[in-house]
Design a protein around this motif. Structure first.
Motif, PDB file in Angstrom:
ATOM      1  N   PHE A   9      -0.648 -27.821  55.899  1.00  0.00           N
ATOM      2  CA  PHE A   9      -0.565 -26.652  56.792  1.00  0.00           C
ATOM      3  C   PHE A   9      -0.832 -25.450  56.109  1.00  0.00           C
ATOM      4  O   PHE A   9      -0.329 -25.232  54.948  1.00  0.00           O
ATOM      5  CB  PHE A   9       0.761 -26.990  57.535  1.00  0.00           C
ATOM      6  N   ALA A  10      -1.474 -24.484  56.816  1.00  0.00           N
ATOM      7  CA  ALA A  10      -1.934 -23.281  56.056  1.00  0.00           C
ATOM      8  C   ALA A  10      -1.841 -22.221  57.477  1.00  0.00           C
ATOM      9  O   ALA A  10      -2.366 -22.525  58.382  1.00  0.00           O
ATOM     10  CB  ALA A  10      -3.237 -23.251  55.589  1.00  0.00           C
ATOM     11  N   SER A  11      -0.778 -21.178  57.025  1.00  0.00           N
ATOM     12  CA  SER A  11      -0.640 -20.227  58.294  1.00  0.00           C
ATOM     13  C   SER A  11      -1.600 -19.261  58.037  1.00  0.00           C
ATOM     14  O   SER A  11      -1.997 -18.666  56.703  1.00  0.00           O
ATOM     15  CB  SER A  11       0.510 -19.845  58.367  1.00  0.00           C
ATOM     16  N   TYR A  12      -2.021 -18.355  58.808  1.00  0.00           N
ATOM     17  CA  TYR A  12      -2.732 -17.134  58.734  1.00  0.00           C
ATOM     18  C   TYR A  12      -2.384 -15.893  59.200  1.00  0.00           C
ATOM     19  O   TYR A  12      -1.643 -15.999  60.132  1.00  0.00           O
ATOM     20  CB  TYR A  12      -4.330 -17.427  59.236  1.00  0.00           C
ATOM     21  N   PRO A  13      -2.647 -14.863  58.570  1.00  0.00           N
ATOM     22  CA  PRO A  13      -1.801 -13.513  59.188  1.00  0.00           C
ATOM     23  C   PRO A  13      -2.321 -13.514  60.705  1.00  0.00           C
ATOM     24  O   PRO A  13      -3.500 -13.608  61.106  1.00  0.00           O
ATOM     25  CB  PRO A  13      -2.674 -12.491  58.223  1.00  0.00           C
ATOM     26  N   GLY A  14      -1.373 -12.779  61.335  1.00  0.00           N
ATOM     27  CA  GLY A  14      -1.527 -12.562  63.046  1.00  0.00           C
ATOM     28  C   GLY A  14      -1.293 -14.068  63.791  1.00  0.00           C
ATOM     29  O   GLY A  14      -1.616 -13.749  65.034  1.00  0.00           O
ATOM     30  N   THR A  15      -0.924 -15.027  63.059  1.00  0.00           N
ATOM     31  CA  THR A  15      -0.822 -16.233  63.975  1.00  0.00           C
ATOM     32  C   THR A  15       0.830 -16.541  64.054  1.00  0.00           C
ATOM     33  O   THR A  15       1.405 -15.931  63.178  1.00  0.00           O
ATOM     34  CB  THR A  15      -1.466 -17.470  63.207  1.00  0.00           C
TER      35      THR A  15
END
Length: 67
Positions: free
Chosen positions: A58-64
């Motif tokens: 899993f990878a989170s991204y800015p703004g999510t």
């Protein structure tokens, strides 16, 4: 005839009998995931007997929402 299988192992068996290659896409490392949950996912992938398993981290991204 309609076959409904809520058991993923039974579904995999049906697919194999029909000559369909099963591909599993699994994600580990989601926010809040416990180590034992990650281990359960890895065991599931091993026991499923799919033609191919793609395991993603899993990878989170800015703004999510998962940030």
């Amino acid at each position: 005839m309609t076959i409904v299988a809520h058991d993923p192992f039974l579904s995999a068996e049906f697919a194999a009998r029909a000559g369909v290659q099963l591909v599993a896409y699994l994600v580990i490392g989601s926010p809040g995931e416990l180590p034992e949950e990650r281990e359960a996912t890895l065991r599931f992938a091993d026991e499923l007997d799919a033609s191919m398993v793609q395991l993603h981290v899993f990878a989170s991204y800015p703004g999510t929402y998962a940030e």
